[in-house]
Design a protein around this motif. Structure first.
Motif, PDB file in Angstrom:
ATOM      1  N   ALA A 191     -25.350 -29.961  -1.899  1.00 13.61           N
ATOM      2  CA  ALA A 191     -24.541 -29.551  -3.049  1.00 13.61           C
ATOM      3  C   ALA A 191     -25.400 -29.330  -4.279  1.00 13.61           C
ATOM      4  O   ALA A 191     -25.062 -28.521  -5.158  1.00 13.61           O
ATOM      5  CB  ALA A 191     -23.465 -30.599  -3.334  1.00 13.61           C
ATOM      6  N   GLN A 192     -26.528 -30.035  -4.378  1.00 12.36           N
ATOM      7  CA  GLN A 192     -27.436 -29.846  -5.516  1.00 12.36           C
ATOM      8  C   GLN A 192     -27.977 -28.420  -5.562  1.00 12.36           C
ATOM      9  O   GLN A 192     -28.355 -27.929  -6.634  1.00 12.36           O
ATOM     10  CB  GLN A 192     -28.588 -30.851  -5.446  1.00 12.36           C
ATOM     11  N   GLU A 193     -28.018 -27.748  -4.397  1.00 11.52           N
ATOM     12  CA  GLU A 193     -28.487 -26.353  -4.364  1.00 11.52           C
ATOM     13  C   GLU A 193     -27.497 -25.422  -5.056  1.00 11.52           C
ATOM     14  O   GLU A 193     -27.854 -24.312  -5.446  1.00 11.52           O
ATOM     15  CB  GLU A 193     -28.707 -25.911  -2.913  1.00 11.52           C
ATOM     16  N   VAL A 194     -26.247 -25.870  -5.210  1.00 13.67           N
ATOM     17  CA  VAL A 194     -25.260 -25.091  -5.969  1.00 13.67           C
ATOM     18  C   VAL A 194     -25.527 -25.277  -7.460  1.00 13.67           C
ATOM     19  O   VAL A 194     -25.681 -24.305  -8.208  1.00 13.67           O
ATOM     20  CB  VAL A 194     -23.820 -25.523  -5.615  1.00 13.67           C
ATOM     21  N   SER A 195     -25.598 -26.557  -7.891  1.00  9.59           N
ATOM     22  CA  SER A 195     -25.892 -26.885  -9.285  1.00  9.59           C
ATOM     23  C   SER A 195     -25.943 -28.396  -9.434  1.00  9.59           C
ATOM     24  O   SER A 195     -25.501 -29.137  -8.545  1.00  9.59           O
ATOM     25  CB  SER A 195     -24.823 -26.316 -10.226  1.00  9.59           C
ATOM     26  N   GLN A 196     -26.463 -28.840 -10.571  1.00 11.08           N
ATOM     27  CA  GLN A 196     -26.431 -30.271 -10.894  1.00 11.08           C
ATOM     28  C   GLN A 196     -24.988 -30.766 -10.929  1.00 11.08           C
ATOM     29  O   GLN A 196     -24.668 -31.847 -10.421  1.00 11.08           O
ATOM     30  CB  GLN A 196     -27.079 -30.510 -12.264  1.00 11.08           C
ATOM     31  N   GLU A 197     -24.112 -29.989 -11.557  1.00  9.43           N
ATOM     32  CA  GLU A 197     -22.714 -30.383 -11.681  1.00  9.43           C
ATOM     33  C   GLU A 197     -22.066 -30.535 -10.306  1.00  9.43           C
ATOM     34  O   GLU A 197     -21.249 -31.447 -10.088  1.00  9.43           O
ATOM     35  CB  GLU A 197     -21.942 -29.363 -12.521  1.00  9.43           C
ATOM     36  N   ALA A 198     -22.435 -29.646  -9.375  1.00  9.01           N
ATOM     37  CA  ALA A 198     -21.880 -29.714  -8.024  1.00  9.01           C
ATOM     38  C   ALA A 198     -22.333 -30.994  -7.325  1.00  9.01           C
ATOM     39  O   ALA A 198     -21.547 -31.639  -6.615  1.00  9.01           O
ATOM     40  CB  ALA A 198     -22.299 -28.489  -7.220  1.00  9.01           C
ATOM     41  N   PHE A 199     -23.588 -31.350  -7.516  1.00  6.71           N
ATOM     42  CA  PHE A 199     -24.054 -32.609  -6.921  1.00  6.71           C
ATOM     43  C   PHE A 199     -23.234 -33.781  -7.429  1.00  6.71           C
ATOM     44  O   PHE A 199     -22.761 -34.615  -6.637  1.00  6.71           O
ATOM     45  CB  PHE A 199     -25.531 -32.868  -7.233  1.00  6.71           C
ATOM     46  N   TRP A 200     -23.053 -33.884  -8.751  1.00  2.00           N
ATOM     47  CA  TRP A 200     -22.346 -35.044  -9.301  1.00  2.00           C
ATOM     48  C   TRP A 200     -20.877 -35.045  -8.901  1.00  2.00           C
ATOM     49  O   TRP A 200     -20.270 -36.117  -8.757  1.00  2.00           O
ATOM     50  CB  TRP A 200     -22.512 -35.090 -10.817  1.00  2.00           C
ATOM     51  N   LEU A 201     -20.302 -33.874  -8.696  1.00  2.00           N
ATOM     52  CA  LEU A 201     -18.932 -33.790  -8.202  1.00  2.00           C
ATOM     53  C   LEU A 201     -18.825 -34.449  -6.827  1.00  2.00           C
ATOM     54  O   LEU A 201     -17.933 -35.273  -6.580  1.00  2.00           O
ATOM     55  CB  LEU A 201     -18.505 -32.318  -8.120  1.00  2.00           C
ATOM     56  N   VAL A 202     -19.754 -34.111  -5.939  1.00  2.00           N
ATOM     57  CA  VAL A 202     -19.748 -34.676  -4.583  1.00  2.00           C
ATOM     58  C   VAL A 202     -20.137 -36.153  -4.626  1.00  2.00           C
ATOM     59  O   VAL A 202     -19.521 -36.994  -3.951  1.00  2.00           O
ATOM     60  CB  VAL A 202     -20.698 -33.878  -3.670  1.00  2.00           C
ATOM     61  N   HIS A 203     -21.148 -36.473  -5.400  1.00  2.16           N
ATOM     62  CA  HIS A 203     -21.602 -37.859  -5.557  1.00  2.16           C
ATOM     63  C   HIS A 203     -20.448 -38.762  -5.988  1.00  2.16           C
ATOM     64  O   HIS A 203     -20.162 -39.799  -5.368  1.00  2.16           O
ATOM     65  CB  HIS A 203     -22.732 -37.876  -6.595  1.00  2.16           C
ATOM     66  N   ASP A 204     -19.759 -38.365  -7.050  1.00  5.88           N
ATOM     67  CA  ASP A 204     -18.664 -39.199  -7.575  1.00  5.88           C
ATOM     68  C   ASP A 204     -17.539 -39.332  -6.563  1.00  5.88           C
ATOM     69  O   ASP A 204     -16.946 -40.412  -6.407  1.00  5.88           O
ATOM     70  CB  ASP A 204     -18.141 -38.622  -8.883  1.00  5.88           C
ATOM     71  N   PHE A 205     -17.236 -38.233  -5.871  1.00  7.51           N
ATOM     72  CA  PHE A 205     -16.161 -38.274  -4.872  1.00  7.51           C
ATOM     73  C   PHE A 205     -16.497 -39.243  -3.739  1.00  7.51           C
ATOM     74  O   PHE A 205     -15.647 -40.042  -3.315  1.00  7.51           O
ATOM     75  CB  PHE A 205     -15.918 -36.880  -4.293  1.00  7.51           C
ATOM     76  N   LEU A 206     -17.725 -39.212  -3.241  1.00  5.32           N
ATOM     77  CA  LEU A 206     -18.102 -40.060  -2.106  1.00  5.32           C
ATOM     78  C   LEU A 206     -18.076 -41.545  -2.461  1.00  5.32           C
ATOM     79  O   LEU A 206     -17.968 -42.394  -1.574  1.00  5.32           O
ATOM     80  CB  LEU A 206     -19.489 -39.661  -1.593  1.00  5.32           C
ATOM     81  N   PHE A 207     -18.146 -41.863  -3.745  1.00  5.28           N
ATOM     82  CA  PHE A 207     -18.072 -43.254  -4.166  1.00  5.28           C
ATOM     83  C   PHE A 207     -16.637 -43.708  -4.477  1.00  5.28           C
ATOM     84  O   PHE A 207     -16.428 -44.846  -4.901  1.00  5.28           O
ATOM     85  CB  PHE A 207     -18.968 -43.509  -5.376  1.00  5.28           C
ATOM     86  N   THR A 208     -15.652 -42.823  -4.286  1.00  3.73           N
ATOM     87  CA  THR A 208     -14.248 -43.212  -4.479  1.00  3.73           C
ATOM     88  C   THR A 208     -13.668 -43.742  -3.160  1.00  3.73           C
ATOM     89  O   THR A 208     -14.251 -43.565  -2.088  1.00  3.73           O
ATOM     90  CB  THR A 208     -13.400 -42.018  -4.939  1.00  3.73           C
ATOM     91  N   SER A 209     -12.495 -44.345  -3.251  1.00  7.66           N
ATOM     92  CA  SER A 209     -11.811 -44.829  -2.046  1.00  7.66           C
ATOM     93  C   SER A 209     -11.495 -43.672  -1.104  1.00  7.66           C
ATOM     94  O   SER A 209     -11.675 -43.775   0.119  1.00  7.66           O
ATOM     95  CB  SER A 209     -10.516 -45.557  -2.428  1.00  7.66           C
ATOM     96  N   GLU A 210     -11.023 -42.552  -1.664  1.00  9.82           N
ATOM     97  CA  GLU A 210     -10.742 -41.377  -0.831  1.00  9.82           C
ATOM     98  C   GLU A 210     -12.020 -40.879  -0.173  1.00  9.82           C
ATOM     99  O   GLU A 210     -12.035 -40.542   1.019  1.00  9.82           O
ATOM    100  CB  GLU A 210     -10.111 -40.263  -1.668  1.00  9.82           C
ATOM    101  N   GLY A 211     -13.089 -40.839  -0.955  1.00  7.54           N
ATOM    102  CA  GLY A 211     -14.364 -40.383  -0.409  1.00  7.54           C
ATOM    103  C   GLY A 211     -14.869 -41.264   0.709  1.00  7.54           C
ATOM    104  O   GLY A 211     -15.423 -40.786   1.711  1.00  7.54           O
TER     105      GLY A 211
END
Length: 293
Positions: A191-211
């Motif tokens: 996801a970092q290859e898309v953008s920094q913002e895309a990485f943090w979007l995925v990063h934050d999601f994976l650390f949630t209960s849903e993620g």
């Protein structure tokens, strides 16, 4: 053998080892005997490095005080052992003179292991915060470690509270180059290859209960969920897909793992804060001390 005895005003509670060592020069032998005996007699974590620092006359007649440095992943611990001048007897333990622990005084206190921040390749990694921040935190983490989740929750609060004072850099540390934990790291790195913002979007999601629930699914299902997240924020998913296909996401993770291995990082989360290694989830007040708060 263990001995407790008194020499004048000196009290010793020590282990004494007798050895016959050949093949060293007299100067080299003392340090080598001290290191080899300490390693043989004291149980140390795997990979612990022992360095010779100095030798000098000791309060024990005909013995040197030999100062060694135990290098752990997160700290350096000085110790003193006593080696006779022939290099044949080694004493490991605490020497007391008039009630004072001379061995501990000579050794000195442990200290955090200092890391040169320039070797961490921070420019290659996703980050939050300004370049000239007062505190730089490089964290080795992964998305299946509950302590990493706890660490991120605390760090996110601090980053919100002190946005101009902290720069935070994320490093992947799934430990094994295969398996679910590695796949999750690979997804975020792609996801970092898309953008920094895309990485943090995925990063934050994976650390949630849903993620964390999504993380239990198979690789294809996780990829589809990540693509959905990216589309919802109007991101082009092609760079993400390409990074998974050509191995660029995987390579990013492997580079972080290689760096972690060189630093002898053995647990997550592990932070490097202004050069100091801190292992485990860190209380807010520890990090705030670096801020001078």
């Amino acid at each position: 053998m263990l001995k407790k005895g008194f020499i004048g005003g000196i009290c010793m509670l020590l282990s004494i080892f007798l050895f016959s060592h050949q093949g060293f020069s007299q100067e080299d032998k003392i340090g080598d005997v001290a290191i080899n005996t300490f390693r043989a007699q004291i149980r140390l974590p795997q990979g612990t490095e022992i360095k010779f620092l100095e030798k000098k006359e000791s309060p024990i007649p005909d013995f040197y005080s030999v100062k060694l440095l135990l290098v752990y992943p997160d700290k350096e611990v000085p110790v003193v052992v006593y080696v006779d001048k022939a290099g044949e007897k080694v004493i490991i333990g605490n020497l007391f003179i008039k009630g004072e622990n001379v061995t501990m005084k000579e050794a000195g206190p442990p200290r955090p292991k200092k890391i040169d921040m320039t070797i961490l390749d921070v420019d290659k990694s996703p980050f939050i915060g300004p370049k000239g921040a007062k505190v730089t935190i490089v964290e080795f983490s992964n998305f299946q470690c509950p302590y990493c989740t706890d660490s991120w929750v605390k760090l996110k609060t601090l980053l919100t509270k002190y946005p101009k004072d902290i720069k935070y850099i994320f490093k992947h540390s799934p430990f094994q180059p295969v398996g679910k934990t590695f796949e999750l790291s690979e997804m975020a790195a792609a996801a970092q290859e898309v953008s920094q913002e895309a990485f943090w979007l995925v990063h934050d999601f994976l650390f949630t209960s849903e993620g964390q629930s999504v993380a239990q699914l198979d690789r294809k299902a996780i990829q589809l969920k990540v693509e959905q997240l990216l589309r919802e924020k109007n991101n082009d998913i092609k760079p993400f897909q390409t990074a998974l296909e050509n191995g660029k996401g995987k390579q990013r993770v492997l580079e972080d793992m290689d760096l972690g291995n060189k630093l002898r990082i053995t647990g997550t989360p592990t932070k490097i804060v202004n050069g100091d290694i801190i292992v485990g989830s860190t209380p807010d007040n520890v990090l705030e001390r670096y801020l001078g708060k």
